[in-house]
Enzyme design. Structure first.
Site, mmCIF file in Angstrom:
data_model
loop_
_atom_site.group_PDB
_atom_site.id
_atom_site.type_symbol
_atom_site.label_atom_id
_atom_site.label_comp_id
_atom_site.label_asym_id
_atom_site.label_seq_id
_atom_site.Cartn_x
_atom_site.Cartn_y
_atom_site.Cartn_z
ATOM 1 C CB CYS A 214 -4.528 -54.095 0.110
ATOM 2 S SG CYS A 214 -5.861 -53.229 0.888
ATOM 3 C CD GLU B 273 -1.330 -57.209 -3.066
ATOM 4 O OE1 GLU B 273 -1.731 -57.156 -4.240
ATOM 5 O OE2 GLU B 273 -1.801 -56.519 -2.154
ATOM 6 C CB THR C 62 -7.174 -54.740 -12.233
ATOM 7 O OG1 THR C 62 -6.946 -56.134 -12.109
ATOM 8 C CG2 THR C 62 -8.570 -54.484 -12.737
ATOM 9 C CE LYS D 209 -16.719 -56.201 -12.250
ATOM 10 N NZ LYS D 209 -16.631 -57.476 -11.508
ATOM 11 N N PRO D 210 -19.509 -55.913 -8.108
ATOM 12 C CG PRO D 210 -20.873 -57.608 -7.249
ATOM 13 C CD PRO D 210 -20.896 -56.393 -8.148
ATOM 14 C CD1 TRP E 277 -11.010 -61.619 -5.705
ATOM 15 C CD2 TRP E 277 -10.393 -62.129 -3.611
ATOM 16 N NE1 TRP E 277 -9.660 -61.864 -5.714
ATOM 17 C CE2 TRP E 277 -9.253 -62.186 -4.443
ATOM 18 C CE3 TRP E 277 -10.248 -62.420 -2.251
ATOM 19 C CZ2 TRP E 277 -7.978 -62.506 -3.961
ATOM 20 C CZ3 TRP E 277 -8.987 -62.739 -1.766
ATOM 21 C CH2 TRP E 277 -7.874 -62.783 -2.624
ATOM 22 C CD GLU F 56 -7.621 -46.648 -1.988
ATOM 23 O OE1 GLU F 56 -6.593 -47.231 -1.602
ATOM 24 O OE2 GLU F 56 -7.849 -45.459 -1.757
HETATM 25 P P1 NAD Z 1 -8.752 -57.808 -9.401
HETATM 26 O O1 NAD Z 1 -8.050 -56.606 -9.871
HETATM 27 O O2 NAD Z 1 -8.547 -59.072 -10.113
HETATM 28 O O3 NAD Z 1 -10.323 -57.574 -9.433
HETATM 29 C C1 NAD Z 1 -10.916 -56.443 -8.814
HETATM 30 C C2 NAD Z 1 -12.173 -56.094 -9.543
HETATM 31 O O4 NAD Z 1 -11.824 -55.618 -10.847
HETATM 32 C C3 NAD Z 1 -13.117 -57.267 -9.754
HETATM 33 O O5 NAD Z 1 -14.445 -56.795 -9.586
HETATM 34 C C4 NAD Z 1 -12.845 -57.651 -11.198
HETATM 35 O O6 NAD Z 1 -13.944 -58.294 -11.831
HETATM 36 C C5 NAD Z 1 -12.568 -56.303 -11.830
HETATM 37 N N1 NAD Z 1 -11.774 -56.342 -13.054
HETATM 38 C C6 NAD Z 1 -10.846 -57.270 -13.418
HETATM 39 N N2 NAD Z 1 -10.312 -56.925 -14.618
HETATM 40 C C7 NAD Z 1 -10.882 -55.759 -14.989
HETATM 41 C C8 NAD Z 1 -10.736 -54.893 -16.116
HETATM 42 N N3 NAD Z 1 -9.878 -55.157 -17.099
HETATM 43 N N4 NAD Z 1 -11.486 -53.771 -16.167
HETATM 44 C C9 NAD Z 1 -12.345 -53.475 -15.172
HETATM 45 N N5 NAD Z 1 -12.548 -54.254 -14.101
HETATM 46 C C10 NAD Z 1 -11.814 -55.379 -13.993
HETATM 47 O O7 NAD Z 1 -8.429 -57.892 -7.856
HETATM 48 P P2 NAD Z 1 -8.911 -58.996 -6.847
HETATM 49 O O8 NAD Z 1 -8.102 -60.203 -7.173
HETATM 50 O O9 NAD Z 1 -10.405 -59.083 -6.812
HETATM 51 O O10 NAD Z 1 -8.495 -58.350 -5.452
HETATM 52 C C11 NAD Z 1 -7.271 -58.492 -4.920
HETATM 53 C C12 NAD Z 1 -6.444 -57.245 -5.163
HETATM 54 O O11 NAD Z 1 -7.099 -56.082 -4.644
HETATM 55 C C13 NAD Z 1 -5.143 -57.313 -4.435
HETATM 56 O O12 NAD Z 1 -4.100 -56.914 -5.289
HETATM 57 C C14 NAD Z 1 -5.300 -56.327 -3.291
HETATM 58 O O13 NAD Z 1 -4.150 -55.760 -2.805
HETATM 59 C C15 NAD Z 1 -6.190 -55.313 -3.860
HETATM 60 N N6 NAD Z 1 -6.903 -54.642 -2.785
HETATM 61 C C16 NAD Z 1 -6.578 -53.337 -2.523
HETATM 62 C C17 NAD Z 1 -7.207 -52.661 -1.510
HETATM 63 C C18 NAD Z 1 -6.878 -51.241 -1.222
HETATM 64 O O14 NAD Z 1 -7.655 -50.571 -0.572
HETATM 65 N N7 NAD Z 1 -5.770 -50.735 -1.693
HETATM 66 C C19 NAD Z 1 -8.205 -53.294 -0.739
HETATM 67 C C20 NAD Z 1 -8.504 -54.620 -1.036
HETATM 68 C C21 NAD Z 1 -7.851 -55.273 -2.079
#
Ligand code: NAD
Length: 483
Positions: A288, A385, A236, A181-182, A157, A254
Site C-alpha cells: 500500500c 490503486e 472493503t 481473520k486472515p 494477503w 488501514e
Molecule cells: P480486501 O479488502 O479484499 O480484503 C482484506 C480482508 O478483508 C480479507 O481478509 C478479506 O477476506 C476481508 N473482507 C473482504 N470483504 C469483507 C467484508 N465485506 N467484510 C469484512 N471483511 C471483508 O483487500 P486485499 O485484496 O486482501 O488487500 C489488498 C488491499 O489492502 C489493497 O487495497 C491495499 O492497499 C490494502 N492494504 C493496505 C495497507 C495499509 O496499511 N494501509 C496494508 C496492506 C494492504
C-alpha cells in the site's frame, strides 16, 4: 521437506478457545501457489456460528485477561516472540510459497516481526497518562486506560504475518482478547502463528477464524465485538464502516494507497533511481506504500528516466524460492487480470509503456516490472490503486505542480520527497497530505513511529504507542472525599 510439501501438509483449521476446529463439512476456499497456479490445499470458511463461538470464547477469556497487568501481558508476548523467532525459517518458507514473495524478502520480514512483538511487550509497560489534578475542590480526577473487550482483526494477503502482528501486538498488549481473520488467499502463516501461540495464551485470548468476506462480515456484525480493525481495500473499508455503524462499534481502517514520489532537480539522481527501482516494485508492487507514482521535475526528467529504466532492467523477476529473486509473481490470477485490465484500458490513452506491460510466458502469475510515462493526472493509472508491479512517471514543470499532482488523488497513506534542499523539505513535509512522508527514502517503517493514512486511505494508527491507544478506551474517574 520441500516448500510445496509444507504448504500442502499445512492443515488449515480455525483456532477457537484453545481448540482446533476442522470445519470439515464447511464451505471451503482454495489455497493456490502463485508461482505455478496450482491448488495445493483447501481451507474452511467460518460460518457465523463459528464466528459466534470464537467471540463467545474471547468474551469469556476477557473477564480474566483484562485483569492482567502490563508486565504479565508483556511476558506472554515475549514468549510468543521467542517462539516466532525459533520458527522463523519455516514461517519465511510458508509465507514465500503462499504469497509468492521472494524467499529473501520473506526472510527479511521475520526479524522485523519478532522485534515488533517485543516492542509491544515493552511499550505497554512504559505507557502512562498525563498527570491529572483536582478540577473541582474536594475531588481528585484520574484517567484510566482500559481495553475495549473483544476486538475483530481482519488482514489482507500482501503481508499476512506482518499484518497479523501489527494488529495482535497492540491489541493483546492493551488487554483485549482477539478474533483474527486472515485473507482467504494467504491464511497459512496466521494458522502457524496460532500453533505457536497455542501453549502460551490462556484459552480464548487469541482466536483465529478462517474464511472470506462473509466471515469478515460476520465479525463486523457481531454485537459482542467492540472494535474492528481492517487492513484491506478502500471499498472493503467503506463496507465495514457502514456495517459497523449499526452497533456503533469502533472501526480502525488501514486502506489503499497511491504514494507520490517527488523527484526534484536537486535530488541525487543515482541514489534516487537505485532506491526507487526496488521501492516501486517491492512485493510485486502489492504494497500500500509502493512508490508507484513518480513525479519528476522537467529539468531532470530525461536523466532520471534513463537511470530508472536501466536499474529496472536489472531487477531479477523469478521463482520466489530462488534466493537471487527480487520480485516474484502477483498473488493470484484475479489480481493479475486486474492489473492487466489497467494496462489494457491505458492503450486507448496517450500513455506509453517504457518497460514490461505483458504477462510473462511461464506458469504462475508473473508480470514484468512495468513503467509507464505520458499519463494524465486524471487517468485511472494515476488515480486508482493498481496493486501490481506498475509504476507511472509524470513530468512536472514547477514545485507547485508537483504538489498539485501529489495531493490530487483520493488516497493519503504515504509519500516521498527526493531533494537536497532544506527549504523544499520543510515545505513538502508540511504540505503533502499523507500520513507518512519520507525524505530521500521510501518504504521504511519502524515500530516506534505511527503509520496510517488520511482521506480514502482510512483512519487510525498502526505501530508505535499510538496503536496501543487505538485498542484502548480512556475513562475519567472523579473521587470526591466526603466528611
Ligand atoms: P480486501 O479488502 O479484499 O480484503 C482484506 C480482508 O478483508 C480479507 O481478509 C478479506 O477476506 C476481508 N473482507 C473482504 N470483504 C469483507 C467484508 N465485506 N467484510 C469484512 N471483511 C471483508 O483487500 P486485499 O485484496 O486482501 O488487500 C489488498 C488491499 O489492502 C489493497 O487495497 C491495499 O492497499 C490494502 N492494504 C493496505 C495497507 C495499509 O496499511 N494501509 C496494508 C496492506 C494492504
Amino acid at each position: 521437506m520441500t516448500a510445496e510439501a509444507t504448504l500442502t501438509d499445512m492443515q488449515l483449521q480455525h483456532f477457537v478457545n484453545g481448540q482446533w476446529l476442522d470445519g470439515q463439512r464447511a464451505e471451503s476456499f482454495p489455497l493456490i501457489d502463485p508461482s505455478n497456479g496450482k491448488e495445493v490445499s483447501r481451507g474452511p470458511i467460518a460460518s457465523p456460528a463459528v464466528v459466534d463461538r470464537a467471540v463467545a470464547a474471547a468474551r469469556e477469556a476477557f473477564a480474566e485477561w483484562r485483569l492482567t497487568t502490563p508486565k504479565e501481558r508483556a511476558q506472554y508476548l515475549l514468549k510468543l516472540a521467542d517462539k516466532v523467532e525459533e520458527a522463523s525459517d519455516e514461517l519465511a518458507l510458508l509465507e514465500s510459497r503462499n504469497v509468492g514473495k521472494p524467499i529473501a524478502n520473506a526472510q527479511e520480514e521475520l526479524p522485523l516481526i519478532v522485534d515488533l512483538i517485543r516492542f509491544y511487550a515493552g511499550a505497554v509497560r512504559v505507557s502512562e497518562g498525563t498527570a491529572t489534578a483536582e478540577y473541582e475542590r474536594g475531588s481528585t480526577s484520574l484517567v484510566l486506560r482500559q481495553p475495549i473487550g473483544v476486538v475483530g482483526l481482519i488482514t489482507p494477503w500482501n503481508y499476512p504475518l506482518l499484518e497479523a502482528v501489527w494488529k495482535i501486538g497492540p491489541a493483546l498488549a492493551a488487554g483485549n482478547t482477539v478474533v483474527l481473520k486472515p485473507s482467504e488467499m494467504t491464511p497459512v502463516t496466521t494458522v502457524m502463528l496460532a500453533r505457536l501461540a497455542e501453549d502460551i495464551f490462556p484459552a480464548g485470548v487469541f482466536n483465529v477464524v478462517l474464511g472470506d468476506g462473509s466471515t469478515g462480515a460476520a465479525i463486523v456484525n457481531h454485537p459482542d465485538i467492540g472494535l474492528v480493525s481492517l487492513t484491506g481495500d478502500t471499498g472493503t473499508g467503506k463496507k465495514i464502516a457502514t456495517g459497523a455503524a449499526d452497533s456503533l462499534k469502533r472501526v480502525h481502517l488501514e486502506l489503499g494507497g497511491k504514494a507520490p514520489v517527488l523527484v526534484f532537480d536537486d535530488a541525487n539522481l543515482d541514489h534516487t533511481a537505485d532506491q526507487l527501482s526496488l521501492a516501486a516494485f517491492a512485493n510485486s508492487g502489492q504494497d500500500c506504500t509502493a512508490a508507484c507514482r513518480i513525479i519528476v521535475h522537467e529539468k531532470v526528467y530525461d536523466a532520471f528516466l534513463e537511470k530508472f529504466l536501466n536499474r529496472v532492467g536489472n531487477v531479477v523477476v523469478g521463482d520466489p524460492a530462488d534466493s537471487a529473486t527480487q520480485i516474484g509473481p502477483v498473488v493470484s490470477e484475479r489480481q493479475l487480470d486486474r492489473v492487466l485490465g489497467f494496462l489494457d484500458r491505458a492503450k486507448t490513452t496517450p500513455a506509453r509503456v517504457r518497460a514490461g506491460g505483458q504477462r510473462l510466458d511461464r506458469p504462475g502469475f508473473f508480470l514484468p516490472l512495468t513503467v509507464i510515462t505520458d499519463v494524465d493526472q486524471d487517468s485511472e493509472l494515476v488515480q486508482k490503486e493498481v496493486f501490481g508491479p506498475v509504476v507511472t512517471i509524470q513530468k512536472a514543470t514547477s514545485d507547485d505542480e508537483m504538489l498539485r499532482f501529489a495531493n490530487g488523488v483520493p488516497y493519503g497513506l504515504s509519500a516521498s520527497v527526493w531533494t537536497s534542499s532544506l527549504k523544499r523539505t520543510m515545505r513538502f513535509m508540511r504540505d503533502l497530505n499523507f500520513g507518512t512522508v519520507w525524505i530521500n527514502g521510501h518504504l521504511t517503517t519502524v515500530p516506534e513511529m505511527p503509520f496510517g493514512g488520511f482521506g480514502e486511505s482510512g483512519y487510525g494508527k498502526e505501530l508505535s504507542s499510538h496503536s496501543i491507544d487505538e485498542y484502548s478506551q480512556v475513562k475519567h474517574v472523579m473521587i470526591t472525599s466526603i466528611d
